[in-house]
Design a protein around this motif. Structure first.
Motif, PDB file in Angstrom:
ATOM      1  N   GLU A 112       0.869  -1.182   0.000  1.00 36.01           N
ATOM      2  CA  GLU A 112       0.000   0.000   0.000  1.00 36.01           C
ATOM      3  C   GLU A 112       0.903   1.227   0.000  1.00 36.01           C
ATOM      4  OE1 GLU A 112      -3.501   1.626  -0.522  1.00 36.01           O
ATOM      5  OE2 GLU A 112      -3.533  -0.478   0.103  1.00 36.01           O
ATOM      6  N   LYS A 113       0.838   2.015  -1.061  1.00 36.46           N
ATOM      7  CA  LYS A 113       1.786   3.117  -1.197  1.00 36.46           C
ATOM      8  C   LYS A 113       1.447   4.290  -0.283  1.00 36.46           C
ATOM      9  CE  LYS A 113      -0.501   5.396  -5.119  1.00 36.46           C
ATOM     10  NZ  LYS A 113      -0.348   5.854  -6.509  1.00 36.46           N
ATOM     11  N   PRO A 115       0.679   8.052   0.553  1.00 40.97           N
ATOM     12  CA  PRO A 115       0.048   9.132  -0.223  1.00 40.97           C
ATOM     13  C   PRO A 115       1.074  10.163  -0.677  1.00 40.97           C
ATOM     14  CG  PRO A 115      -1.206   8.673   1.772  1.00 40.97           C
ATOM     15  CD  PRO A 115       0.071   7.894   1.879  1.00 40.97           C
ATOM     16  N   LYS A 143      -6.424   1.047   4.935  1.00 45.19           N
ATOM     17  CA  LYS A 143      -6.666   1.233   3.497  1.00 45.19           C
ATOM     18  C   LYS A 143      -6.596  -0.094   2.755  1.00 45.19           C
ATOM     19  CE  LYS A 143      -5.084   4.472   0.909  1.00 45.19           C
ATOM     20  NZ  LYS A 143      -4.170   5.381   0.210  1.00 45.19           N
ATOM     21  N   SER A 147      -9.595  -2.045   0.771  1.00 44.50           N
ATOM     22  CA  SER A 147      -9.472  -2.348  -0.661  1.00 44.50           C
ATOM     23  C   SER A 147      -9.938  -3.758  -0.995  1.00 44.50           C
ATOM     24  CB  SER A 147      -8.023  -2.157  -1.122  1.00 44.50           C
ATOM     25  OG  SER A 147      -7.187  -3.203  -0.643  1.00 44.50           O
ATOM     26  N   ARG A 159     -14.294   3.913   3.670  1.00 39.46           N
ATOM     27  CA  ARG A 159     -13.321   4.983   3.408  1.00 39.46           C
ATOM     28  C   ARG A 159     -13.697   6.258   4.161  1.00 39.46           C
ATOM     29  NH1 ARG A 159     -13.105   5.874  -2.757  1.00 39.46           N
ATOM     30  NH2 ARG A 159     -11.110   6.931  -2.437  1.00 39.46           N
ATOM     31  N   LYS A 271      -5.654  13.408   0.059  1.00 42.16           N
ATOM     32  CA  LYS A 271      -4.425  12.659  -0.207  1.00 42.16           C
ATOM     33  C   LYS A 271      -4.520  11.208   0.259  1.00 42.16           C
ATOM     34  CE  LYS A 271      -1.127  16.526  -0.207  1.00 42.16           C
ATOM     35  NZ  LYS A 271       0.027  17.132   0.478  1.00 42.16           N
ATOM     36  N   ASP A 274      -6.600   8.963  -1.752  1.00 44.31           N
ATOM     37  CA  ASP A 274      -6.159   8.928  -3.157  1.00 44.31           C
ATOM     38  C   ASP A 274      -7.133   9.637  -4.090  1.00 44.31           C
ATOM     39  OD1 ASP A 274      -3.877   7.357  -2.499  1.00 44.31           O
ATOM     40  OD2 ASP A 274      -5.129   5.565  -2.490  1.00 44.31           O
ATOM     41  N   LYS A 277      -3.909  12.669  -6.643  1.00 46.91           N
ATOM     42  CA  LYS A 277      -2.713  11.823  -6.636  1.00 46.91           C
ATOM     43  C   LYS A 277      -1.431  12.574  -6.960  1.00 46.91           C
ATOM     44  CE  LYS A 277      -5.393   7.741  -8.052  1.00 46.91           C
ATOM     45  NZ  LYS A 277      -6.679   8.456  -8.230  1.00 46.91           N
ATOM     46  N   ASN A 278      -1.549  13.834  -7.362  1.00 47.45           N
ATOM     47  CA  ASN A 278      -0.369  14.628  -7.680  1.00 47.45           C
ATOM     48  C   ASN A 278      -0.736  16.109  -7.667  1.00 47.45           C
ATOM     49  OD1 ASN A 278      -1.441  15.278 -10.415  1.00 47.45           O
ATOM     50  ND2 ASN A 278      -1.043  13.104 -10.787  1.00 47.45           N
TER      51      ASN A 278
END
Length: 418
Positions: A112-113, A115, A143, A147, A159, A271, A274, A277-278
């Protein structure tokens, strides 16, 4: 006019949206007008209070929301097909996953990355950061467990439960226009992965679980589904899709002219979930919001020919020493240009002899009051609406920069008739 009354009210209590109003505001309007509305418009959904309360009363409501987080929150609350047994099955699986995850996965960041954003985690280049490592790992555990829920309606519900604990497990708090760091953020007890799991499950079991039963029971009696009429995106554009003469009541509270960028205020939710995302997505979101803040440059804008607005610009033009921030002036211009556009569309979509309830607050810049309620009233009259009343709701404190010249600012509900 305060959301605080909703903090212990079923469904509304799922997430504390401090900028919203209570369900009693909606009830008071329905008791006041002399007809039963059939199709209501809510241009700024926020946490979904208007559409939800109308759904409970079998009244159709078209609503719009530009923030992906607020749109998610509104949609989760408006969804009316929850089932207790299905909910409990997903909750059982969540508990099982979280109970075994720390043993099975030593480094959750492998699956899980983290944020995006440079201030999310501690680094050598930062003096402050949003989350301690252990707390963030607990968030990532939750998270990941969410998922695995294979039904999007319940996945989104969980969420929102996660979103509701983010400030509590972070190093920051909401401080008016921004996120500020807690006084003891470096020395306070650091919440570990298990602590975060428990807070999340506590919210799901103690706050949301009982409401699912209520919603399941209501679904058998409620004919209207305002979930399908909630639209994501900029209302200034999307309102063009609303049919002519189709609306018989508007209830809304747009962002106030207070330089508050809700993208900043709800940055953690955006964030961590998600939803952005940028930085490109973040900037695009800001560009699509009402011009009530200075985070986006809009270039030179013209002044609306509205008497009270012109009076304000005349006053501050005499204070040349204070005209250092043209961004603020453009924000004020842009805000009322947006209002002018909206009221033009309101006139198109509304049936004759119907009402608008419009909640706003006055502002102060350059030591002069911006009489927002009066200016909006003049805009609405120019588009053919009749002003019924500017009803004072309460006094709000002016900002510290303006408080010496202006002690308080009026918050109002403006009532118009088409």
């Amino acid at each position: 006019m305060q959301f605080n009354k909703n903090k212990t009210v079923s469904i509304h209590q799922w997430y504390p949206f401090v900028e919203g109003y209570s369900k009693e505001f909606i009830e008071s309007i329905l008791n006041e007008i002399e007809y039963i509305p059939e199709s209501v418009l809510e241009p700024f959904s926020g946490s979904g209070t208007t559409a939800l309360e109308l759904q409970f009363k079998n009244i159709s409501c078209i609503s719009f929301e530009v923030s992906p987080f607020m749109h998610l929150l509104s949609s989760v609350k408006l969804y009316n097909n929850y089932n207790v047994d299905t909910f409990n099955a997903f909750l059982f699986n969540l508990k099982d996953t979280l109970a075994n995850l720390p043993r099975r996965v030593s480094n959750i960041r492998n699956i899980e990355k983290v944020p995006f954003g440079r201030t999310i985690l501690k680094s050598d280049s930062l003096k402050k950061w949003n989350f301690h490592d252990e707390s963030l790992d607990g968030i990532l555990d939750v998270k990941y467990a969410i998922s695995l829920v294979d039904d999007i309606a319940y996945r989104d519900l969980f969420r929102i439960a996660l979103a509701s604990i983010l400030l509590e497990v972070s190093n920051v708090f909401r401080n008016g226009k921004c996120l500020s760091y807690k006084k003891d953020w470096q020395t306070r007890k650091i919440l570990n992965r298990k602590d975060v799991h428990n807070l999340f499950l506590l919210k799901v079991e103690n706050v949301i679980k009982n409401d699912i039963k209520l919603l399941e029971d209501l679904s058998h009696t409620t004919r209207i589904n305002n979930y399908d009429q909630l639209h994501f995106g900029d209302v200034r554009t999307n309102i063009l899709e609303v049919e002519d003469n189709s609306i018989d009541l508007i209830i809304t509270s747009p962002p106030y002219l207070n330089s508050r960028d809700y993208t900043d205020i709800y940055m953690l939710e955006l964030k961590v979930l998600d939803l952005v995302k940028n930085y490109d997505e973040l900037n695009n979101l800001r560009k699509n919001t009402l011009r009530s803040h200075v985070q986006v440059k809009h270039g030179e804008l013209c002044d609306l020919d509205i008497p009270t607005l012109q009076e304000y610009f005349t006053k501050i033009s005499e204070k040349k020493v204070l005209l250092w921030n043209n961004d603020l002036l453009n924000m004020i211009r842009g805000y009322f240009l947006d209002m002018d556009h909206l009221f033009k569309q309101f006139k198109r979509v509304m049936q004759p002899e119907k009402y608008i309830y419009f909640n706003v607050a006055n502002s102060a810049y350059f030591e002069e009051e911006v009489k927002v309620d009066i200016i909006i009233s003049e805009i609405a009259i120019r588009h053919g609406f009749k002003l019924v009343e500017i009803r004072k709701a309460r006094n709000l404190k002016s900002s510290s920069q303006q408080s010496e010249a202006i002690k308080s600012l009026r918050e109002s509900v403006i009532i118009f008739k088409s």
